[in-house]
Design an enzyme around this catalytic site. Structure first.
Site, PDB file in Angstrom:
ATOM      1  CE  LYS A  48       2.530   2.934  22.383  1.00 54.68           C
ATOM      2  NZ  LYS A  48       1.924   3.853  21.332  1.00 54.68           N
ATOM      3  CB  THR A  51      -3.867   6.825  25.488  1.00 49.44           C
ATOM      4  OG1 THR A  51      -2.670   6.369  26.103  1.00 49.44           O
ATOM      5  CG2 THR A  51      -4.287   8.163  26.040  1.00 49.44           C
ATOM      6  CD1 TRP A  53     -10.223   0.056  23.497  1.00 50.47           C
ATOM      7  CD2 TRP A  53      -8.795  -0.909  24.948  1.00 50.47           C
ATOM      8  NE1 TRP A  53     -10.794  -1.114  23.948  1.00 50.47           N
ATOM      9  CE2 TRP A  53      -9.939  -1.723  24.824  1.00 50.47           C
ATOM     10  CE3 TRP A  53      -7.753  -1.329  25.786  1.00 50.47           C
ATOM     11  CZ2 TRP A  53     -10.075  -2.925  25.534  1.00 50.47           C
ATOM     12  CZ3 TRP A  53      -7.884  -2.519  26.481  1.00 50.47           C
ATOM     13  CH2 TRP A  53      -9.031  -3.304  26.361  1.00 50.47           C
ATOM     14  CE  LYS A 107      -2.300  10.427  23.536  1.00 53.75           C
ATOM     15  NZ  LYS A 107      -2.017   9.646  22.316  1.00 53.75           N
ATOM     16  CG  HIS A 109       1.035  10.188  27.393  1.00 53.12           C
ATOM     17  ND1 HIS A 109       0.076   9.224  27.527  1.00 53.12           N
ATOM     18  CD2 HIS A 109       1.363  10.207  26.068  1.00 53.12           C
ATOM     19  CE1 HIS A 109      -0.171   8.679  26.340  1.00 53.12           C
ATOM     20  NE2 HIS A 109       0.596   9.271  25.442  1.00 53.12           N
ATOM     21  NE  ARG A 131      -0.804  -2.889  27.758  1.00 55.71           N
ATOM     22  CZ  ARG A 131      -0.486  -2.970  26.467  1.00 55.71           C
ATOM     23  NH1 ARG A 131      -0.058  -1.879  25.822  1.00 55.71           N
ATOM     24  NH2 ARG A 131      -0.596  -4.103  25.817  1.00 55.71           N
ATOM     25  CB  SER A 139       3.442  -1.231  24.301  1.00 54.03           C
ATOM     26  OG  SER A 139       2.682  -0.472  23.406  1.00 54.03           O
ATOM     27  CB  THR A 228     -13.828   0.217  21.602  1.00 53.02           C
ATOM     28  OG1 THR A 228     -14.569  -0.617  22.514  1.00 53.02           O
ATOM     29  CG2 THR A 228     -14.569   1.515  21.371  1.00 53.02           C
ATOM     30  N   GLY A 260      -2.129  -5.548  21.204  1.00 55.07           N
ATOM     31  CA  GLY A 260      -3.299  -5.285  22.047  1.00 55.07           C
ATOM     32  C   GLY A 260      -3.652  -6.424  22.988  1.00 55.07           C
TER      33      GLY A 260
HETATM   34  S1  PPS Z   1       0.034   6.268  23.073  1.00 56.66           S
HETATM   35  O1  PPS Z   1       0.930   6.494  21.893  1.00 56.66           O
HETATM   36  O2  PPS Z   1       0.790   6.367  24.327  1.00 56.66           O
HETATM   37  O3  PPS Z   1      -1.132   7.135  23.069  1.00 56.66           O
HETATM   38  O4  PPS Z   1      -0.421   4.748  22.914  1.00 56.66           O
HETATM   39  P1  PPS Z   1      -1.660   4.093  23.648  1.00 56.66           P
HETATM   40  O5  PPS Z   1      -2.865   4.272  22.818  1.00 56.66           O
HETATM   41  O6  PPS Z   1      -1.697   4.528  25.073  1.00 56.66           O
HETATM   42  O7  PPS Z   1      -1.243   2.564  23.690  1.00 56.66           O
HETATM   43  C1  PPS Z   1      -1.081   1.775  22.539  1.00 56.66           C
HETATM   44  C2  PPS Z   1      -1.240   0.338  22.987  1.00 56.66           C
HETATM   45  O8  PPS Z   1      -2.639   0.070  23.202  1.00 56.66           O
HETATM   46  C3  PPS Z   1      -3.041  -0.991  22.355  1.00 56.66           C
HETATM   47  N1  PPS Z   1      -4.435  -0.839  21.946  1.00 56.66           N
HETATM   48  C4  PPS Z   1      -5.405  -1.692  22.304  1.00 56.66           C
HETATM   49  N2  PPS Z   1      -5.387  -2.772  23.091  1.00 56.66           N
HETATM   50  C5  PPS Z   1      -6.559  -3.460  23.229  1.00 56.66           C
HETATM   51  N3  PPS Z   1      -7.706  -3.108  22.622  1.00 56.66           N
HETATM   52  C6  PPS Z   1      -7.768  -2.018  21.827  1.00 56.66           C
HETATM   53  N4  PPS Z   1      -8.899  -1.688  21.228  1.00 56.66           N
HETATM   54  C7  PPS Z   1      -6.581  -1.256  21.647  1.00 56.66           C
HETATM   55  N5  PPS Z   1      -6.268  -0.154  20.936  1.00 56.66           N
HETATM   56  C8  PPS Z   1      -4.962   0.082  21.130  1.00 56.66           C
HETATM   57  C9  PPS Z   1      -2.066  -0.890  21.184  1.00 56.66           C
HETATM   58  O9  PPS Z   1      -2.071  -2.052  20.419  1.00 56.66           O
HETATM   59  C10 PPS Z   1      -0.777  -0.646  21.945  1.00 56.66           C
HETATM   60  O10 PPS Z   1      -0.353  -1.786  22.681  1.00 56.66           O
HETATM   61  P2  PPS Z   1       0.640  -2.916  22.105  1.00 56.66           P
HETATM   62  O11 PPS Z   1       0.958  -3.797  23.281  1.00 56.66           O
HETATM   63  O12 PPS Z   1       1.844  -2.211  21.575  1.00 56.66           O
HETATM   64  O13 PPS Z   1      -0.124  -3.652  21.052  1.00 56.66           O
END
Ligand code: PPS
Length: 296
Positions: A48, A51, A53, A107, A109, A131, A139, A228, A260
């Site tokens: 979370k 990743t 993104w 990818k 974790h 983060r 998240s 993105t 996000g």
């Molecule tokens: S995972 O399942 O661990 O692979 O999830 P991961 O992708 O690491 O994290 C998901 C959170 O990233 C937010 N997210 C983004 N934030 C900003 N910009 C972009 N483009 C973006 N894409 C994904 C997503 O909304 C999750 O965070 P939260 O706080 O839950 O919204």
């Protein structure tokens, strides 16, 4: 042979001291013995942390900002998750990686101790995205509500206690970020922060491009930033995880692309939860030069 239903909502299993997703552990020998290639690029994060993104950003950078090329498949196929494995389904990172074209973007974790040795032996490039812990906890809580391969999170208070104790999949956030931060000095690891990416995406994408040996013009950088952005990714079915069967990820419980933002934790932490969190944070993070921002 297990079925997907048999691994839904199962308790975590301990692998070499780390709590791990039950379904993934059934396949652990394959993960340990995984053979990397020298040109593999590893995207490594605590869950979370952004990743998906950074995966989309890296794919865009490697494809010189060509949106059409990044539409060639869903993100989980373009950037397979090494340890992902759900019995009796086609969801297997290792299977996808067998046929993924090089250079592969992988990818994971996994904490440092569990990453297959082959990645270190081949000195593979890695990008670690970190983060802040408070937004990760919020998240992760919502993710565990919607993702059946995780145990149910319980109440927010119960979940926060588990998170602080490291009793969630992949273990302690504190240990994860600290150990990757230390490791970066001896290996080709680019260490980035979600909050920096949010605040100044151009500067961070330039760092990524330079790390990957790419030079991008302003127009390309702007296209990558737009493609993105959270708003665009939320509506892109190739990256917003709506392609995963609802039986596994139920977006009506909480969407994968949730908010996000930086600072959503303030909508969940009570004053006393925040004080307790800060006290534990201070102890666990003493002695590290890592600095996180929890508000923009
Ligand atoms: S995972 O399942 O661990 O692979 O999830 P991961 O992708 O690491 O994290 C998901 C959170 O990233 C937010 N997210 C983004 N934030 C900003 N910009 C972009 N483009 C973006 N894409 C994904 C997503 O909304 C999750 O965070 P939260 O706080 O839950 O919204």
């Amino acid at each position: 042979m297990s079925t997907p239903e048999e691994v839904w909502r199962k308790d975590l299993k301990i692998v070499r001291g780390y709590p791990m997703i039950h379904a993934f552990v059934l396949n652990w020998d394959m993960i340990e013995q995984f053979q990397s290639k020298p040109d593999d690029l590893v995207i490594t994060t605590y869950p979370k942390s952004g990743t998906t993104w950074i995966s989309e950003i890296v794919d865009m950078v490697l494809n010189d900002g060509n949106v059409e090329k990044c539409k060639r498949d869903v993100i989980t196929t373009r950037v397979p998750m090494l340890e992902l494995s759900v019995p009796d389904t086609r969801l297997s990172g290792i299977e996808l990686l067998k046929t993924a074209p090089s250079p592969r973007i992988i990818k994971t974790h996994l904490p440092i101790d569990l990453l297959p040795k082959s990645f270190w032996e081949n000195n593979c490039k890695m990008i670690y995205l970190a983060r802040n812990a408070k937004d990760v906890a919020v998240s992760y809580y919502h993710f565990d509500l919607m993702n059946k391969i995780q145990p149910l999170p319980g109440t927010w208070e119960e979940y926060l206690q588990k998170f602080l104790a490291g009793n969630v999949a992949y273990g302690s956030w504190f240990d994860h970020v600290k150990s990757w931060w230390e490791k970066k000095d001896g290996y080709p690891i680019l260490f980035l922060y979600y909050e920096d990416l949010k605040q100044n995406p151009k500067a961070e994408i330039k760092k990524i491009a330079s790390f990957l040996g790419k030079t991008l013009d302003e127009e390309t950088l702007d296209r990558i930033i737009h493609h993105t952005s959270f708003e665009v990714m939320k509506d892109n079915p190739l990256v917003n995880y709506t392609h995963v069967p609802t039986v596994m990820m139920d977006h009506s419980k909480s969407p994968f692309m949730r908010k996000g933002v930086v600072g959503d934790w303030k909508n969940y932490f009570t004053v006393s939860q925040n004080e307790n969190f800060d006290a534990i944070y201070k102890k666990k993070m003493s002695g590290t030069s890592l600095k996180f921002c929890t508000d923009l």
